[in-house]
Design an enzyme around this catalytic site. Structure first.
Site, PDB file in Angstrom:
ATOM      1  N   LYS A 189      74.529  48.230 -64.182  1.00 38.65           N
ATOM      2  CA  LYS A 189      75.100  48.256 -65.522  1.00 38.65           C
ATOM      3  C   LYS A 189      74.809  46.915 -66.171  1.00 38.65           C
ATOM      4  O   LYS A 189      75.274  45.874 -65.727  1.00 38.65           O
ATOM      5  CB  LYS A 189      76.606  48.504 -65.503  1.00 38.65           C
ATOM      6  CG  LYS A 189      77.196  48.577 -66.923  1.00 38.65           C
ATOM      7  CD  LYS A 189      78.682  48.384 -66.963  1.00 38.65           C
ATOM      8  CE  LYS A 189      79.146  48.258 -68.401  1.00 38.65           C
ATOM      9  NZ  LYS A 189      78.583  47.045 -69.100  1.00 38.65           N
ATOM     10  N   GLY A 246      82.722  38.908 -62.385  1.00 37.81           N
ATOM     11  CA  GLY A 246      83.356  38.917 -63.699  1.00 37.81           C
ATOM     12  C   GLY A 246      84.827  38.572 -63.609  1.00 37.81           C
ATOM     13  O   GLY A 246      85.262  37.885 -62.680  1.00 37.81           O
ATOM     14  N   SER A 247      85.596  39.068 -64.552  1.00 43.84           N
ATOM     15  CA  SER A 247      87.004  38.723 -64.642  1.00 43.84           C
ATOM     16  C   SER A 247      87.831  39.438 -63.584  1.00 43.84           C
ATOM     17  O   SER A 247      87.430  40.474 -63.052  1.00 43.84           O
ATOM     18  CB  SER A 247      87.549  39.081 -66.028  1.00 43.84           C
ATOM     19  OG  SER A 247      87.642  40.492 -66.170  1.00 43.84           O
ATOM     20  N   ARG A 248      89.019  38.890 -63.325  1.00 39.03           N
ATOM     21  CA  ARG A 248      89.914  39.527 -62.367  1.00 39.03           C
ATOM     22  C   ARG A 248      90.360  40.896 -62.876  1.00 39.03           C
ATOM     23  O   ARG A 248      90.438  41.856 -62.110  1.00 39.03           O
ATOM     24  CB  ARG A 248      91.134  38.644 -62.101  1.00 39.03           C
ATOM     25  CG  ARG A 248      91.990  39.158 -60.953  1.00 39.03           C
ATOM     26  CD  ARG A 248      93.311  38.416 -60.776  1.00 39.03           C
ATOM     27  NE  ARG A 248      93.174  36.972 -60.682  1.00 39.03           N
ATOM     28  CZ  ARG A 248      94.155  36.177 -60.268  1.00 39.03           C
ATOM     29  NH1 ARG A 248      95.338  36.688 -59.915  1.00 39.03           N
ATOM     30  NH2 ARG A 248      93.978  34.879 -60.214  1.00 39.03           N
ATOM     31  N   GLY A 251      87.463  43.340 -62.405  1.00 42.10           N
ATOM     32  CA  GLY A 251      87.209  43.563 -60.990  1.00 42.10           C
ATOM     33  C   GLY A 251      88.269  44.430 -60.342  1.00 42.10           C
ATOM     34  O   GLY A 251      87.959  45.340 -59.556  1.00 42.10           O
ATOM     35  N   GLU A 270      83.494  39.424 -57.172  1.00 48.19           N
ATOM     36  CA  GLU A 270      83.801  38.010 -57.357  1.00 48.19           C
ATOM     37  C   GLU A 270      84.545  37.900 -58.681  1.00 48.19           C
ATOM     38  O   GLU A 270      84.027  38.319 -59.725  1.00 48.19           O
ATOM     39  CB  GLU A 270      82.522  37.183 -57.392  1.00 48.19           C
ATOM     40  CG  GLU A 270      82.775  35.698 -57.560  1.00 48.19           C
ATOM     41  CD  GLU A 270      81.571  34.962 -58.070  1.00 48.19           C
ATOM     42  OE1 GLU A 270      81.731  34.139 -58.982  1.00 48.19           O
ATOM     43  OE2 GLU A 270      80.471  35.211 -57.554  1.00 48.19           O
ATOM     44  N   CYS A 307      81.517  29.951 -62.228  1.00 49.60           N
ATOM     45  CA  CYS A 307      82.610  30.419 -61.377  1.00 49.60           C
ATOM     46  C   CYS A 307      83.076  29.332 -60.418  1.00 49.60           C
ATOM     47  O   CYS A 307      84.136  29.471 -59.794  1.00 49.60           O
ATOM     48  CB  CYS A 307      82.198  31.670 -60.610  1.00 49.60           C
ATOM     49  SG  CYS A 307      80.505  31.637 -60.012  1.00 49.60           S
ATOM     50  N   GLU A 398      93.133  30.780 -63.932  1.00 44.85           N
ATOM     51  CA  GLU A 398      91.831  30.334 -64.419  1.00 44.85           C
ATOM     52  C   GLU A 398      91.765  30.369 -65.942  1.00 44.85           C
ATOM     53  O   GLU A 398      92.204  31.317 -66.584  1.00 44.85           O
ATOM     54  CB  GLU A 398      90.723  31.230 -63.855  1.00 44.85           C
ATOM     55  CG  GLU A 398      89.326  30.832 -64.304  1.00 44.85           C
ATOM     56  CD  GLU A 398      88.248  31.788 -63.822  1.00 44.85           C
ATOM     57  OE1 GLU A 398      87.129  31.316 -63.567  1.00 44.85           O
ATOM     58  OE2 GLU A 398      88.523  32.995 -63.704  1.00 44.85           O
TER      59      GLU A 398
END
Length: 531
Positions: A189, A246-248, A251, A270, A307, A398
């Protein structure tokens, strides 16, 4: 070297076919000017997901049966095709991301380099983990059967491109390279922040698939909504693993979708990390001002959009820490504003810094220079006390960008208490002198439980691609602390072990056959060697 076509079409690539998307149209945005870039890319939907996944499943058995040499040549051909795009690739990546030309040119080298590194891993063959326990028919009290083991590819893999690395963590990045090395077809994607870069690299992979005579479904590239197309991709029963950076929030959404399936699958996500830096007294005494300047260099690199950006600094209070803070504050105040990758990332950064600055526990020490340019990053240096950090919620969250929070501690014991309280991290950094050895050793045992990579007397930005690298860590830095997304160990994510008991010799896979025809390292009756 034949030059690869560079004219962008705005189309997806499904099993070798250029396919227009019928959904919402998106364009890349130049972060420096805010101007939209042509062409428009139409989003795909469930029909395109099903088509790509069906093609990947159809390709799987043929692709995983390729010889080690065939697969290695394929990975090397992808690297060659990417290089054959020429200057058009870094130029487009620069236009879409705002990253300096030197950075994106270097990132292209990292992308092709890791493809070639995985080609070496494949040729060497040890990733298959071959083990042979020969039968012992005369063993008492019971015979031992002949048991042999190897690792095989999981199946088609879904990969999600990252915003901050338009090549090295994107279409042909580490997730794709390691999955293809393992023998898994890949459906990518594309990230909306750099669709043109994705298309150029996707076409290079498609050309490599054709040049190597592989099934067309070995690779597909889709554009679409993250929540909708992304969830559909992870939920498709033919997908057997997921690679994500990407972002939490995103994810965890993919992880939840994968766990809701009738057959749950692994998601290697991640997500978030603030990468704490510990400044021990001896190091501060010797080089506080130098450390302050170096820290800001790492903090502001790439607008802090790494990151591994150092978003937290922990040290015992005192005159030496003040010297560090003075030098760091001066460097932050002098730092020029730099473009962020997308309007959404810039907005989230500004909101995150404002939310921290508004908290009574936090003091703003310095801000970078202001700018009228769209989506620019203004660096921020903030400070709080350890008691407040340990007692308040959200101070360790973060903020993606050039923002860092310094935590002042009473003593070494409170430094370790803060270390024990932080969430799982990709990295933890310790600056220490010889005089700090005892404290550093005590702290190290805590950090081993918190981070995937521990650095001494360096800075966390910059991830070497090699055999010993770990780019992963305990939750929430990743969804699976046992893995890495960078380095050769990344291939293990897309493999699983299979044992073969008393299988007739003529049916055994080559890596397990008597005489070791592949010439790879194997463990035979417990002994490791090429036998």
């Amino acid at each position: 070297m034949t030059t690869v076509g560079t004219e962008l079409t705005g189309r997806m690539l499904i099993a070798g076919d250029p396919v227009p998307g019928g959904g919402e149209q998106i364009r890349a945005v130049d972060p420096g000017t805010g101007a939209q870039l042509d062409p428009a890319y139409g989003w795909g939907g469930p029909a395109e997901v099903q088509r790509a996944c069906a093609a990947a499943e159809a390709a799987f058995d043929t692709y995983r049966a390729t010889t080690l040499e065939q697969r290695a040549v394929f990975l090397e051909t992808i690297a060659e095709k990417i290089e054959a795009i020429g200057d058009a690739l870094p130029e487009r990546a620069h236009a879409e991301s705002g990253l300096p030309m030197g950075r994106v040119t270097g990132e292209r080298g990292r992308t092709t380099g890791q493809l070639r590194l995985f080609a070496q891993v494949v040729r060497e063959g040890g990733f298959q983990g071959a083990r042979v326990d020969p039968g012992l028919p005369d063993r008492s009290p019971a015979p031992r059967p002949d048991i042999r083991q190897r690792k095989i590819a999981l199946g088609p893999v879904a990969v999600f491109g990252a915003s901050n690395f338009p090549m090295a963590f994107s279409v042909a990045g580490g997730d794709t390279a390691s999955a293809l090395a393992a023998g898994c077809p890949v459906v990518v994607k594309a990230h909306d922040a750099h669709p043109g870069t994705c298309e150029l690299v996707g076409r290079a992979i498609t050309e490599a698939v054709s040049a190597c005579g592989l099934p067309a479904g070995t690779f597909s590239l889709l554009y679409g909504s993250g929540p909708e197309l992304g969830t559909a991709l992870v939920s498709d029963p033919r997908i057997q693993a997921v690679g994500f950076t990407g972002s939490r929030t995103a994810g965890l959404a993919l992880l939840a979708a994968a766990q809701r399936r009738p057959q749950p699958i692994p998601v290697y996500a991640e997500m978030s990390s603030i990468n704490p830096v510990f400044l021990l007294p001896g190091a501060l005494s010797e080089r506080a001002a130098e450390l302050g300047k170096e820290f800001v260099g790492s903090l502001t690199l790439g607008s802090g959009q790494f990151c591994t950006n150092p978003g937290l600094v922990i040290a015992a209070d005192g005159p030496e820490l003040k010297n560090f803070l003075d030098a760091a504050a001066e460097a932050v105040a002098a730092s020029a504003p730099t473009p962020m990758l997308t309007p959404g990332i810039a907005r989230s950064y500004a909101e995150g810094v404002s939310a921290l600055a508004d908290r009574p526990e936090i003091q703003v020490l310095a801000r970078g220079q202001e700018s009228d340019a769209p989506q620019s990053c203004r660096a921020a240096l903030l400070v709080t006390d350890a008691d407040d950090f340990l007692g308040a919620d959200g101070l360790g969250d973060e903020v993606f960008g050039s923002s860092s929070l310094v935590v002042r501690c009473r003593d070494a014991e409170q430094v370790r208490a803060v270390a024990a309280a932080v969430e799982g991290q990709l990295t933890a950094t310790v600056h220490a002198s010889a005089a700090d050895s005892a404290q550093a050793g005590t702290l190290l045992s805590t950090l081993e439980r918190k981070a995937g990579r521990i650095l001494f007397n360096g800075w966390p930005t910059g991830v070497e691609v090699g055999h010993a690298m770990v780019h992963g860590g305990p939750y929430p830095s990743t969804s699976d602390s046992r893995t890495t997304s960078v380095g050769t160990l990344a291939i293990d994510r897309f493999l699983r072990p299979v044992s073969y008991q008393d299988v007739p010799p003529e049916l055994l896979p080559g890596v397990l056959a008597d005489g070791n025809p592949q010439g790879v390292w194997r463990r035979v009756d417990g002994e490791l060697g090429k036998h």
